[in-house]
Design a protein around this motif. Structure first.
Motif, PDB file in Angstrom:
ATOM      1  N   ALA A  23       0.842  -1.200   0.000  1.00 57.91           N
ATOM      2  CA  ALA A  23       0.000   0.000   0.000  1.00 57.91           C
ATOM      3  C   ALA A  23       0.875   1.247   0.000  1.00 57.91           C
ATOM      4  N   LYS A  24       0.491   2.242  -0.804  1.00 57.66           N
ATOM      5  CA  LYS A  24       1.242   3.486  -0.946  1.00 57.66           C
ATOM      6  C   LYS A  24       0.388   4.664  -0.507  1.00 57.66           C
ATOM      7  N   ASP A  25       1.054   5.797  -0.328  1.00 53.61           N
ATOM      8  CA  ASP A  25       0.333   7.022   0.015  1.00 53.61           C
ATOM      9  C   ASP A  25       1.192   8.223  -0.315  1.00 53.61           C
ATOM     10  N   ILE A  26       0.566   9.380  -0.340  1.00 50.38           N
ATOM     11  CA  ILE A  26       1.236  10.661  -0.521  1.00 50.38           C
ATOM     12  C   ILE A  26       1.085  11.430   0.780  1.00 50.38           C
ATOM     13  N   ASP A  27       2.191  11.953   1.296  1.00 49.66           N
ATOM     14  CA  ASP A  27       2.141  12.793   2.495  1.00 49.66           C
ATOM     15  C   ASP A  27       1.658  14.176   2.060  1.00 49.66           C
ATOM     16  N   PHE A  28       0.404  14.501   2.376  1.00 49.48           N
ATOM     17  CA  PHE A  28      -0.200  15.739   1.921  1.00 49.48           C
ATOM     18  C   PHE A  28       0.579  16.959   2.404  1.00 49.48           C
ATOM     19  N   ASN A  29       1.003  16.961   3.670  1.00 49.72           N
ATOM     20  CA  ASN A  29       1.707  18.122   4.217  1.00 49.72           C
ATOM     21  C   ASN A  29       3.024  18.380   3.489  1.00 49.72           C
ATOM     22  N   LYS A  30       3.789  17.329   3.234  1.00 44.27           N
ATOM     23  CA  LYS A  30       5.049  17.496   2.498  1.00 44.27           C
ATOM     24  C   LYS A  30       4.783  17.956   1.069  1.00 44.27           C
ATOM     25  N   ALA A  31       3.757  17.404   0.459  1.00 46.32           N
ATOM     26  CA  ALA A  31       3.415  17.786  -0.906  1.00 46.32           C
ATOM     27  C   ALA A  31       3.001  19.250  -0.974  1.00 46.32           C
ATOM     28  N   MET A  32       2.240  19.705   0.006  1.00 39.90           N
ATOM     29  CA  MET A  32       1.807  21.097   0.028  1.00 39.90           C
ATOM     30  C   MET A  32       2.985  22.033   0.253  1.00 39.90           C
TER      31      MET A  32
ATOM     32  N   GLU B 190       8.888  11.307  -3.525  1.00 42.14           N
ATOM     33  CA  GLU B 190       8.691   9.861  -3.515  1.00 42.14           C
ATOM     34  C   GLU B 190       7.349   9.457  -2.921  1.00 42.14           C
ATOM     35  N   MET B 191       6.830   8.388  -3.474  1.00 41.77           N
ATOM     36  CA  MET B 191       5.644   7.769  -2.914  1.00 41.77           C
ATOM     37  C   MET B 191       6.068   7.060  -1.637  1.00 41.77           C
ATOM     38  N   GLN B 192       5.246   7.121  -0.623  1.00 42.36           N
ATOM     39  CA  GLN B 192       5.559   6.455   0.638  1.00 42.36           C
ATOM     40  C   GLN B 192       4.775   5.152   0.723  1.00 42.36           C
ATOM     41  N   TYR B 193       5.379   4.159   1.370  1.00 38.66           N
ATOM     42  CA  TYR B 193       4.690   2.894   1.591  1.00 38.66           C
ATOM     43  C   TYR B 193       4.089   2.907   2.990  1.00 38.66           C
ATOM     44  N   ARG B 194       2.901   2.370   3.096  1.00 45.73           N
ATOM     45  CA  ARG B 194       2.209   2.299   4.380  1.00 45.73           C
ATOM     46  C   ARG B 194       2.785   1.204   5.261  1.00 45.73           C
ATOM     47  N   VAL B 195       2.846   1.491   6.547  1.00 43.32           N
ATOM     48  CA  VAL B 195       3.225   0.475   7.524  1.00 43.32           C
ATOM     49  C   VAL B 195       1.928  -0.155   8.018  1.00 43.32           C
ATOM     50  N   PRO B 196       1.750  -1.463   7.791  1.00 45.31           N
ATOM     51  CA  PRO B 196       0.480  -2.095   8.185  1.00 45.31           C
ATOM     52  C   PRO B 196       0.329  -2.175   9.697  1.00 45.31           C
ATOM     53  N   THR B 197      -0.917  -2.064  10.139  1.00 44.84           N
ATOM     54  CA  THR B 197      -1.204  -2.186  11.573  1.00 44.84           C
ATOM     55  C   THR B 197      -1.643  -3.599  11.924  1.00 44.84           C
ATOM     56  N   GLN B 198      -2.030  -4.377  10.920  1.00 47.22           N
ATOM     57  CA  GLN B 198      -2.462  -5.758  11.120  1.00 47.22           C
ATOM     58  C   GLN B 198      -1.321  -6.703  10.745  1.00 47.22           C
ATOM     59  N   PRO B 199      -1.275  -7.889  11.345  1.00 47.38           N
ATOM     60  CA  PRO B 199      -0.235  -8.852  10.970  1.00 47.38           C
ATOM     61  C   PRO B 199      -0.413  -9.325   9.531  1.00 47.38           C
TER      62      PRO B 199
ATOM     63  N   ARG C 245      -9.538   6.416   4.577  1.00 48.39           N
ATOM     64  CA  ARG C 245      -8.641   7.441   4.026  1.00 48.39           C
ATOM     65  C   ARG C 245      -9.230   8.033   2.753  1.00 48.39           C
ATOM     66  N   PHE C 246      -9.825   7.183   1.926  1.00 52.35           N
ATOM     67  CA  PHE C 246     -10.441   7.639   0.682  1.00 52.35           C
ATOM     68  C   PHE C 246     -11.575   8.625   0.982  1.00 52.35           C
ATOM     69  N   LEU C 247     -12.432   8.276   1.944  1.00 52.97           N
ATOM     70  CA  LEU C 247     -13.542   9.164   2.322  1.00 52.97           C
ATOM     71  C   LEU C 247     -13.036  10.465   2.928  1.00 52.97           C
ATOM     72  N   ASP C 248     -12.045  10.374   3.807  1.00 53.03           N
ATOM     73  CA  ASP C 248     -11.471  11.567   4.428  1.00 53.03           C
ATOM     74  C   ASP C 248     -10.869  12.489   3.367  1.00 53.03           C
ATOM     75  N   ASN C 249     -10.111  11.906   2.457  1.00 50.67           N
ATOM     76  CA  ASN C 249      -9.505  12.698   1.394  1.00 50.67           C
ATOM     77  C   ASN C 249     -10.580  13.337   0.508  1.00 50.67           C
ATOM     78  N   GLY C 250     -11.647  12.589   0.227  1.00 53.58           N
ATOM     79  CA  GLY C 250     -12.743  13.125  -0.578  1.00 53.58           C
ATOM     80  C   GLY C 250     -13.437  14.303   0.093  1.00 53.58           C
TER      81      GLY C 250
END
Length: 143
Positions: A40-49, A87-96, A112-117
């Protein structure tokens, strides 16, 4: 008095662009929820801004393309998206790990999708309000 549209809408335009890019990344995560080995990947919004705001100084936009001033009398440009400059960041999973190496947590990605929307919609509303205010000022300025 000159009207600087970049100052009027620049922040919100960058925010919308980053939110759009982030929405695509999260949607990609959800689409690959059952793909073995997918990370899973993500973009750090604060760094991008921060990056977008730093680049906006001395930058003009024309038709969605960012034009960087390379000389006093010349303009150069690039057509990359706002969020593609880091760079795209990879998510650290919280589940095993379930054994297939996939790190997408579907419920968390949906949240995250809903929050971002919702944040995208808020930025759109702010931008709409700024444009309405400018239209009102322009229409009443000549009377």
């Amino acid at each position: 008095m000159a009207i600087n549209l970049d100052k009027l809408v620049g922040f919100h335009q960058s925010a919308l662009s980053i939110r759009t890019d982030r929405m695509e990344v999260i949607a990609g995560n959800l689409a690959n929820a059952n793909t073995p080995g997918y990370k899973a990947k993500d973009i750090d919004f604060n760094k991008a801004m921060e990056s977008a705001m730093q680049r906006s100084e001395g930058t003009r936009t024309l038709g969605g393309n960012s034009l960087l001033k390379t000389h006093e009398n010349h303009l150069g440009g690039s057509s990359t998206s706002v969020a593609s400059n880091f760079e795209m960041q990879y998510r650290v999973p919280t589940q095993p790990d379930t054994g297939d190496g996939n790190t997408v947590e579907v419920q968390a990605e949906r949240n995250r999708f809903l929050d971002n929307g919702l944040r995208y919609q808020a930025s759109l509303e702010f931008l709409n309000g700024k444009i309405k205010g400018m239209k009102k000022a322009l229409s009443s300025g000549g009377q």
